[in-house]
Motif scaffolding. Sequence first.
Motif, PDB file in Angstrom:
ATOM      1  N   GLN A   3      10.669  -1.646 -69.525  1.00  0.00           N
ATOM      2  CA  GLN A   3      12.107  -1.422 -69.352  1.00  0.00           C
ATOM      3  C   GLN A   3      12.378   0.046 -68.993  1.00  0.00           C
ATOM      4  N   ASP A   4      13.257   0.241 -68.038  1.00  0.00           N
ATOM      5  CA  ASP A   4      13.659   1.595 -67.637  1.00  0.00           C
ATOM      6  C   ASP A   4      14.545   2.192 -68.727  1.00  0.00           C
ATOM      7  N   PRO A   5      14.115   3.296 -69.362  1.00  0.00           N
ATOM      8  CA  PRO A   5      14.914   3.845 -70.475  1.00  0.00           C
ATOM      9  C   PRO A   5      16.223   4.478 -70.028  1.00  0.00           C
ATOM     10  N   PHE A   6      16.381   4.690 -68.718  1.00  0.00           N
ATOM     11  CA  PHE A   6      17.605   5.327 -68.234  1.00  0.00           C
ATOM     12  C   PHE A   6      18.431   4.419 -67.328  1.00  0.00           C
ATOM     13  N   ASP A   7      18.204   3.113 -67.385  1.00  0.00           N
ATOM     14  CA  ASP A   7      18.981   2.238 -66.513  1.00  0.00           C
ATOM     15  C   ASP A   7      20.465   2.242 -66.882  1.00  0.00           C
ATOM     16  N   TRP A   8      20.775   2.612 -68.115  1.00  0.00           N
ATOM     17  CA  TRP A   8      22.185   2.663 -68.532  1.00  0.00           C
ATOM     18  C   TRP A   8      22.944   3.757 -67.779  1.00  0.00           C
ATOM     19  N   ILE A   9      22.217   4.772 -67.280  1.00  0.00           N
ATOM     20  CA  ILE A   9      22.876   5.854 -66.546  1.00  0.00           C
ATOM     21  C   ILE A   9      23.499   5.334 -65.259  1.00  0.00           C
ATOM     22  N   ASP A  10      22.868   4.348 -64.632  1.00  0.00           N
ATOM     23  CA  ASP A  10      23.431   3.785 -63.408  1.00  0.00           C
ATOM     24  C   ASP A  10      24.780   3.134 -63.673  1.00  0.00           C
ATOM     25  N   ASP A  11      24.887   2.440 -64.807  1.00  0.00           N
ATOM     26  CA  ASP A  11      26.179   1.841 -65.176  1.00  0.00           C
ATOM     27  C   ASP A  11      27.233   2.911 -65.408  1.00  0.00           C
ATOM     28  N   GLU A  12      26.840   3.992 -66.080  1.00  0.00           N
ATOM     29  CA  GLU A  12      27.772   5.088 -66.322  1.00  0.00           C
ATOM     30  C   GLU A  12      28.215   5.739 -65.013  1.00  0.00           C
ATOM     31  N   SER A  13      27.273   5.877 -64.074  1.00  0.00           N
ATOM     32  CA  SER A  13      27.610   6.477 -62.782  1.00  0.00           C
ATOM     33  C   SER A  13      28.608   5.619 -62.021  1.00  0.00           C
TER      34      SER A  13
END
Length: 381
Positions: A3-13
């Motif tokens: 799992q990508d640990p920073f995939d949530w950043i894309d949602d925030e962007s």
Amino acid sequence: MTQDPFDWIDDESRRRASAGLVRTLRPRDADSELLDLAGNDYLGLTRRPEITAAAAEAAQRWGAGATGSRLVTGSTALHAELERELAAFCGFEAALVLSSGYAANLAAVTALSDRGSLIVSDAGNHASIVDGCRLSRAETAISPHADAEAVRKTLDAHPGRRALVVTDSVFSVDGDAAPLPALAQACREHGAALLVDDAHGLGVLGEGGRGAAAAAGLAGDEGVVAMLTLSKSLGSQGGAVLGPARVIDHLVNTARTFIFDTGLAPAAAGAALAALRLLGREPELAGRARAVAGTLHQRLTAQGLTAVRPDAAVVSVRAPSPEAALQWAADCRAAGLGVGCFRPPSVPDGISRLRLTARADLTEEQIARAVATIVETAPAG
């Protein structure tokens, strides 16, 4: 698949983009032809030859960096000289120079409160004060903006408790001033301390630019501490805390953003000291900055724009939405005018604005050009 640990950043962007709240770094050129009403160079000192020469001289004498924290190798005779002259100019017993105004606010708020104390903080205070309140672990009561009576009632509800009242002197969003005399009186009645962030008051308010505390007759008051920045009216970099000597000594021994941070670079200290001395020689600069702000406000409102009457050198012009504010600022820039653009979450009331800096060195032609550009690019509605 890992799992990508920073995939949530894309949602925030995506969320920021849909709300019109994307922020972008835009490096400026050294020889930019933009008329700058976006920075905080209130007195126009950043490029004054005597100020840049003082910065260069300090770097050549003391080195490019401070080399360590102030308590190890980061204090020079230049830092001490700046502290003495800042305190004397502003009317306080002592001063302590830190690496930024942000660090100065964190130092003062956290060192003068603890888990058992109460902080009363204005709803419009700068983010550095908000962060200081959070880090202090004190109970923090948010008071309505610029409402001294609400502060008094909050203190009434906590009799005998150690308390700090914290406020900007001039609020960075709308440029309005805090009711310092009334706040100081409320503090005296309850044995509370008053901490004033004078980042936007030094160099603009008070006799010869001595700041908001001096203007309110509070300079040197045993219950008052002032935090200020060297990066606005003094055209340099860094911050300082001013107050009674015992308060400053306490900060030296307890303030983490002082103890564990590298000292202010000598070039910045030299430039700030030169700017402070220049302000002493040219006290009319403070009044000129206020006059330019008044002129900008009068001319913009005469053209039907909504702007808050400035109490210092910040002129705030309201926009109908974050997207409109961003486009307005971009259109001004395309026309050769740099303006600030404040949008949520930088503004606590959710209203987007253009923020203009009224500089003491602006000419009549530049003022007229700025007003015309803002009016011509203004969004509908």
